[in-house]
Design an enzyme around this catalytic site. Structure first.
Site, PDB file in Angstrom:
ATOM      1  N   TYR A  98       5.511  20.702  30.577  1.00 12.48           N
ATOM      2  CA  TYR A  98       5.822  21.207  31.916  1.00 12.48           C
ATOM      3  C   TYR A  98       5.956  22.715  31.815  1.00 12.48           C
ATOM      4  O   TYR A  98       6.664  23.234  30.954  1.00 12.48           O
ATOM      5  CB  TYR A  98       7.141  20.582  32.386  1.00 12.48           C
ATOM      6  CG  TYR A  98       7.618  21.067  33.737  1.00 12.48           C
ATOM      7  CD1 TYR A  98       6.991  20.652  34.907  1.00 12.48           C
ATOM      8  CD2 TYR A  98       8.701  21.931  33.842  1.00 12.48           C
ATOM      9  CE1 TYR A  98       7.437  21.086  36.148  1.00 12.48           C
ATOM     10  CE2 TYR A  98       9.158  22.364  35.076  1.00 12.48           C
ATOM     11  CZ  TYR A  98       8.518  21.941  36.226  1.00 12.48           C
ATOM     12  OH  TYR A  98       8.968  22.372  37.445  1.00 12.48           O
ATOM     13  N   ASP A 104       5.059  28.572  25.593  1.00  9.57           N
ATOM     14  CA  ASP A 104       6.090  28.506  26.611  1.00  9.57           C
ATOM     15  C   ASP A 104       7.395  28.114  25.913  1.00  9.57           C
ATOM     16  O   ASP A 104       7.633  26.951  25.601  1.00  9.57           O
ATOM     17  CB  ASP A 104       5.674  27.458  27.660  1.00  9.57           C
ATOM     18  CG  ASP A 104       6.715  27.300  28.754  1.00  9.57           C
ATOM     19  OD1 ASP A 104       7.835  27.835  28.610  1.00  9.57           O
ATOM     20  OD2 ASP A 104       6.405  26.625  29.753  1.00  9.57           O
ATOM     21  N   LYS A 112      15.723  30.731  30.964  1.00  7.76           N
ATOM     22  CA  LYS A 112      16.973  30.033  30.638  1.00  7.76           C
ATOM     23  C   LYS A 112      17.966  30.898  29.852  1.00  7.76           C
ATOM     24  O   LYS A 112      18.693  31.675  30.442  1.00  7.76           O
ATOM     25  CB  LYS A 112      16.659  28.727  29.917  1.00  7.76           C
ATOM     26  CG  LYS A 112      15.781  27.803  30.821  1.00  7.76           C
ATOM     27  CD  LYS A 112      15.897  26.363  30.483  1.00  7.76           C
ATOM     28  CE  LYS A 112      14.878  25.490  31.178  1.00  7.76           C
ATOM     29  NZ  LYS A 112      15.328  24.811  32.357  1.00  7.76           N
TER      30      LYS A 112
HETATM   31  N1  HOZ Z   1      12.662  20.049  35.959  1.00  5.52           N
HETATM   32  C1  HOZ Z   1      13.757  20.913  35.660  1.00  5.52           C
HETATM   33  C2  HOZ Z   1      14.214  20.657  34.261  1.00  5.52           C
HETATM   34  N2  HOZ Z   1      13.197  20.297  33.344  1.00  5.52           N
HETATM   35  C3  HOZ Z   1      14.861  20.669  36.645  1.00  5.52           C
HETATM   36  C4  HOZ Z   1      15.880  21.723  36.700  1.00  5.52           C
HETATM   37  C5  HOZ Z   1      16.981  21.459  37.710  1.00  5.52           C
HETATM   38  O1  HOZ Z   1      16.852  20.585  38.561  1.00  5.52           O
HETATM   39  O2  HOZ Z   1      17.975  22.148  37.642  1.00  5.52           O
END
Ligand code: HOZ
Length: 431
Positions: free
Chosen positions: A144, A239, A267
């Protein structure tokens, strides 16, 4: 369990937010039930609006390497806040944070700050396309890279699949240039390069995947990507939005000595505030405006609050070097969990890297790609998730999100977690 206030807020939230949330996974669709509305975080714990306390393994999906409200980070934010929230002008904190990133990733010459991981990967691909004059991008099933159009492509079946959008609203033409292939299959990558190699601008990969659960690269996989991209003149994008500063003072790239052409971060480098960064060699990064012709900009980019929180975080990580302790505690937790599941006869595979891990409830021996990850028993995960909420432990509300530890997850917290798992597994009907 009294969740009256969360239940009430969820009803109200659905009247003003799609699905009642600002990001889909938070709605608990994968596990069912009412999402806990959170009021406060402290160290390894979060507290919901009904006054319940949980050991937190979501950790805001990764940024909080020191847990909630580490004093060095909150002080840095307060100090910056006292001077203003943003100026639409350069500030010294950008230089200092970029300096810390360069120190940790010695192959990086220049850093461009953005506001999220999505922005970083989106711009990284634009950069690779501009640099190579090519259009195709190769990504991996289950990796992702945020929600930009290019990356939202349904995982393909078989060797290589040209893009099929996995969300409405994405023109087929846009993802036509996105190639998708299974993670950890270097043979498939080589075959794609034999067919289309001179048209591929970049390979983008999570060097440790963290969004199909944690999946580690096979020995030689990342080196293979480096070689394939180099021999065909494509760029390699790592990434490291999740792994950057979570696995080392640096990332997987510095740990294993494979240098990408472009690195994306997010992050942890924002210390809990919104941030992203794309980083790389001068020769590539100089294409970015105003030095070069590639347009990229942002009102909040490099804002002093995120920069200050990030600086405090990276400085503290550098000083304290907590990675050995983080790894030991993750391993202790996994070891204890393994015993608990074994006693109940539940097959489980654990994948971990320093302070991030996943458990897959599968009979398979290893989880190396998306199709392995999808064999996890989702019903069992959902049941366990709720049993643990009742015991005061908050897991991510999806079997495909990773579990994050922080330095606040000390030995006592780990033992408390194991006790809660023991009770949850013993009481529930999991088999
Ligand atoms: N898809 C995000 C984590 N892999 C979601 C982050 C969130 O909802 O805070």
């Amino acid at each position: 369990m009294n969740i009256e206030r969360s239940t009430h807020l969820f009803v109200e939230a659905k009247r003003c937010l799609p699905g009642g949330v600002s990001s889909p996974v938070r709605a608990y669709n994968a596990v069912g039930g009412v999402p806990r509305f959170i009021n406060e975080g402290r160290g390894a714990y979060i507290f919901d609006v009904d006054g319940r306390k949980y050991v937190d393994y979501v950790m805001a999906y990764g940024p909080l390497i020191f847990g909630h409200r580490h004093p060095a980070v909150t002080e840095a934010i307060e100090e910056a806040l006292a001077r203003g929230t943003g100026f639409g002008a350069p500030s010294e904190s950008e230089i200092r944070l970029a300096g810390l990133i360069k120190e940790a990733f010695p192959f990086v010459d220049l850093v461009r700050f953005v506001n999220s991981g999505t922005e970083a990967t989106m711009s990284a691909v634009r950069l690779a396309r501009a640099q190579t004059g090519r259009d195709y991008v190769l990504k991996f099933e289950g990796c992702y890279h945020g929600h930009a159009d290019t990356f939202l492509v349904r995982p393909g079946s078989g060797g290589s699949t040209s893009g099929i959008p996995s969300s409405p609203g994405i023109p087929k033409e846009v993802v036509r240039y996105t190639l998708v292939t299974p993670y950890n299959d270097i043979g498939a990558v080589e075959r794609i390069f034999e067919q289309k190699g001179r048209k591929i601008a970049a390979i983008i990969v999570e060097p440790v995947a963290g969004n199909m659960g944690v999946v580690l690269p096979k020995k030689g996989f990342l080196q293979g990507l480096r070689e394939a991209s180099k021999s065909y003149g494509a760029l390699l994008i790592f990434d490291e939005v999740i792994t950057g500063f979570r696995v080392a003072f640096g990332g997987i790239s510095t740990k294993i000595g494979v240098e990408p052409d472009i690195l994306t971060l997010g992050k942890i480098i924002g210390g809990g505030l919104p941030v992203g960064a794309l980083c790389g060699k001068r020769s590539v990064m100089e294409l970015l405006a105003p030095q070069g012709p590639l347009y990229q900009a942002g009102t909040f980019s490099g804002n002093p609050l995120s920069m200050s929180a990030g600086m405090a975080t990276l400085r503290t990580l550098k000083e304290e070097n907590p990675y050995g302790a983080l790894r030991r505690r993750t391993e202790r937790l996994i070891e204890g969990l393994r015993d608990i599941f074994k006693a109940k006869g539940i097959p489980v595979v654990f994948n971990h890297e320093t302070a991030v891990f996943s458990m897959f409830f599968t009979r398979g021996e290893r989880v190396m790609n998306l199709s392995d990850a999808q064999s996890t028993d989702k019903k069992l995960y959902a049941e366990l998730f709720h049993a643990l909420l009742a015991e005061g432990v908050m897991l991510p509300p999806s079997p495909y999100e990773a579990l994050f530890l922080s330095t606040a997850h000390g030995d006592t917290v780990i033992e408390e977690t194991l006790k809660a798992f023991g009770k949850a597994v013993a009481r529930s009907s999991l088999t």
